[in-house]
Design a protein around this motif. Structure first.
Motif, PDB file in Angstrom:
ATOM      1  N   UNK A  83       0.818  -1.209   0.000  1.00 14.69           N
ATOM      2  CA  UNK A  83       0.000   0.000   0.000  1.00 14.69           C
ATOM      3  C   UNK A  83       0.851   1.259   0.000  1.00 14.69           C
ATOM      4  N   UNK A  84       1.928   1.256   0.771  1.00 12.36           N
ATOM      5  CA  UNK A  84       2.829   2.410   0.827  1.00 12.36           C
ATOM      6  C   UNK A  84       3.481   2.653  -0.530  1.00 12.36           C
ATOM      7  N   UNK A  85       3.940   1.581  -1.159  1.00 11.40           N
ATOM      8  CA  UNK A  85       4.531   1.716  -2.492  1.00 11.40           C
ATOM      9  C   UNK A  85       3.489   2.190  -3.505  1.00 11.40           C
ATOM     10  N   UNK A  86       2.275   1.685  -3.382  1.00 12.53           N
ATOM     11  CA  UNK A  86       1.207   2.089  -4.297  1.00 12.53           C
ATOM     12  C   UNK A  86       0.937   3.585  -4.177  1.00 12.53           C
ATOM     13  N   UNK A  87       0.848   4.092  -2.946  1.00 15.85           N
ATOM     14  CA  UNK A  87       0.623   5.530  -2.754  1.00 15.85           C
ATOM     15  C   UNK A  87       1.731   6.314  -3.443  1.00 15.85           C
ATOM     16  N   UNK A  88       2.968   5.882  -3.261  1.00 11.59           N
ATOM     17  CA  UNK A  88       4.093   6.569  -3.897  1.00 11.59           C
ATOM     18  C   UNK A  88       3.938   6.595  -5.419  1.00 11.59           C
ATOM     19  N   UNK A  89       3.697   5.427  -6.028  1.00 14.33           N
ATOM     20  CA  UNK A  89       3.627   5.351  -7.487  1.00 14.33           C
ATOM     21  C   UNK A  89       2.389   6.042  -8.053  1.00 14.33           C
ATOM     22  N   UNK A  90       1.278   5.994  -7.337  1.00 21.25           N
ATOM     23  CA  UNK A  90       0.094   6.712  -7.799  1.00 21.25           C
ATOM     24  C   UNK A  90       0.357   8.225  -7.769  1.00 21.25           C
ATOM     25  N   UNK A  91       1.038   8.687  -6.733  1.00 16.63           N
ATOM     26  CA  UNK A  91       1.367  10.112  -6.629  1.00 16.63           C
ATOM     27  C   UNK A  91       2.319  10.528  -7.745  1.00 16.63           C
ATOM     28  N   UNK A  92       3.377   9.745  -7.949  1.00 19.52           N
ATOM     29  CA  UNK A  92       4.344  10.029  -9.023  1.00 19.52           C
ATOM     30  C   UNK A  92       3.647  10.068 -10.380  1.00 19.52           C
ATOM     31  N   UNK A  93       2.641   9.221 -10.552  1.00 16.21           N
ATOM     32  CA  UNK A  93       1.912   9.150 -11.826  1.00 16.21           C
ATOM     33  C   UNK A  93       0.920  10.290 -11.998  1.00 16.21           C
ATOM     34  N   UNK A  94       0.738  11.081 -10.961  1.00 13.52           N
ATOM     35  CA  UNK A  94      -0.175  12.224 -11.054  1.00 13.52           C
ATOM     36  C   UNK A  94      -1.626  11.892 -10.771  1.00 13.52           C
ATOM     37  N   UNK A  95      -1.877  10.712 -10.219  1.00 13.94           N
ATOM     38  CA  UNK A  95      -3.245  10.331  -9.896  1.00 13.94           C
ATOM     39  C   UNK A  95      -3.709  11.109  -8.668  1.00 13.94           C
ATOM     40  N   UNK A  96      -4.981  11.420  -8.635  1.00 16.81           N
ATOM     41  CA  UNK A  96      -5.567  12.177  -7.531  1.00 16.81           C
ATOM     42  C   UNK A  96      -6.177  11.229  -6.502  1.00 16.81           C
ATOM     43  N   UNK A  97      -6.110  11.644  -5.246  1.00 22.50           N
ATOM     44  CA  UNK A  97      -6.669  10.846  -4.147  1.00 22.50           C
ATOM     45  C   UNK A  97      -8.162  11.102  -4.000  1.00 22.50           C
ATOM     46  N   UNK A  98      -8.921  10.024  -3.816  1.00 18.79           N
ATOM     47  CA  UNK A  98     -10.350  10.135  -3.530  1.00 18.79           C
ATOM     48  C   UNK A  98     -10.612   9.489  -2.181  1.00 18.79           C
ATOM     49  N   UNK A  99     -10.940  10.319  -1.197  1.00 15.96           N
ATOM     50  CA  UNK A  99     -11.275   9.813   0.131  1.00 15.96           C
ATOM     51  C   UNK A  99     -12.637   9.138   0.102  1.00 15.96           C
ATOM     52  N   UNK A 100     -12.903   8.347   1.116  1.00 14.29           N
ATOM     53  CA  UNK A 100     -14.221   7.733   1.266  1.00 14.29           C
ATOM     54  C   UNK A 100     -15.020   8.613   2.222  1.00 14.29           C
ATOM     55  N   UNK A 101     -16.155   9.108   1.754  1.00 12.89           N
ATOM     56  CA  UNK A 101     -17.003   9.967   2.579  1.00 12.89           C
ATOM     57  C   UNK A 101     -18.212   9.185   3.099  1.00 12.89           C
ATOM     58  N   UNK A 102     -18.903   9.792   4.036  1.00  7.37           N
ATOM     59  CA  UNK A 102     -20.131   9.185   4.547  1.00  7.37           C
ATOM     60  C   UNK A 102     -21.160   9.024   3.432  1.00  7.37           C
ATOM     61  N   UNK A 103     -21.212   9.966   2.518  1.00  4.39           N
ATOM     62  CA  UNK A 103     -22.133   9.882   1.382  1.00  4.39           C
ATOM     63  C   UNK A 103     -21.816   8.677   0.510  1.00  4.39           C
ATOM     64  N   UNK A 104     -20.530   8.445   0.260  1.00  5.40           N
ATOM     65  CA  UNK A 104     -20.126   7.262  -0.513  1.00  5.40           C
ATOM     66  C   UNK A 104     -20.563   5.985   0.196  1.00  5.40           C
ATOM     67  N   UNK A 105     -20.277   5.920   1.485  1.00  5.47           N
ATOM     68  CA  UNK A 105     -20.608   4.722   2.257  1.00  5.47           C
ATOM     69  C   UNK A 105     -22.112   4.467   2.253  1.00  5.47           C
ATOM     70  N   UNK A 106     -22.894   5.521   2.400  1.00  3.82           N
ATOM     71  CA  UNK A 106     -24.348   5.363   2.401  1.00  3.82           C
ATOM     72  C   UNK A 106     -24.853   4.905   1.037  1.00  3.82           C
ATOM     73  N   UNK A 107     -24.224   5.366  -0.034  1.00  6.73           N
ATOM     74  CA  UNK A 107     -24.658   5.003  -1.392  1.00  6.73           C
ATOM     75  C   UNK A 107     -24.486   3.511  -1.669  1.00  6.73           C
ATOM     76  N   UNK A 108     -23.582   2.852  -0.958  1.00 10.18           N
ATOM     77  CA  UNK A 108     -23.411   1.398  -1.136  1.00 10.18           C
ATOM     78  C   UNK A 108     -24.707   0.669  -0.811  1.00 10.18           C
ATOM     79  N   UNK A 109     -25.457   1.169   0.157  1.00 16.25           N
ATOM     80  CA  UNK A 109     -26.712   0.537   0.568  1.00 16.25           C
ATOM     81  C   UNK A 109     -27.778   0.522  -0.511  1.00 16.25           C
ATOM     82  N   UNK A 110     -27.678   1.426  -1.474  1.00 11.78           N
ATOM     83  CA  UNK A 110     -28.668   1.489  -2.547  1.00 11.78           C
ATOM     84  C   UNK A 110     -28.297   0.615  -3.744  1.00 11.78           C
ATOM     85  N   UNK A 111     -27.117   0.023  -3.717  1.00 12.82           N
ATOM     86  CA  UNK A 111     -26.687  -0.811  -4.857  1.00 12.82           C
ATOM     87  C   UNK A 111     -27.351  -2.180  -4.809  1.00 12.82           C
TER      88      UNK A 111
END
Length: 128
Positions: free
Chosen positions: A60-88
């Protein structure tokens, strides 16, 4: 286009794996696209790497490094995201994939995956 990469697509991209489909490589590298990585993917990588399962080539630590180097943006998990799982609907049982689907629908983002089952959820899913 705003892209959310599923865990395997993201790993294949940063490790330059031959398993990465050319269609995925093209959309990831297109300069007009924003590429996002969910905290759920880092969590999945960390767990499976520590357990020696799931074909995780980096920690996971290496992945964070390589995703950052690649310019990928971080997406946190919010309460809204978690609640939306219930509707799937119960199409897919993997909790990591379910939160990615909920995030893609909520934000909105296009979820880039190789898993055709996930495509049954929504037109926000791009199977490559």
């Amino acid at each position: 286009m705003r892209l959310l990469l599923d865990t395997h697509i993201a790993l294949w991209a940063v490790t330059d794996s031959p398993r990465l489909p050319e269609a995925a490589r093209s959309v990831i590298l297109a300069p007009q696209n924003e590429v996002w990585i969910s905290a759920a993917s880092i969590w999945e990588i960390s767990i499976k790497y520590a357990l020696g399962r799931g074909g995780m080539p980096i920690s996971g630590t290496e992945a964070v490094h390589w995703f950052t180097v690649s310019g990928y943006r971080d997406l946190s998990i919010t309460a809204t995201h978690a609640a939306a799982v219930g509707a799937l609907p119960a199409i897919h049982r993997d909790p990591f994939d379910r939160i990615l689907i909920a995030q893609a629908q909520t934000e909105p983002l296009r979820l880039v995956t190789h898993d055709e089952v996930i495509a049954q959820y929504s037109d926000v899913v791009m199977v490559v």
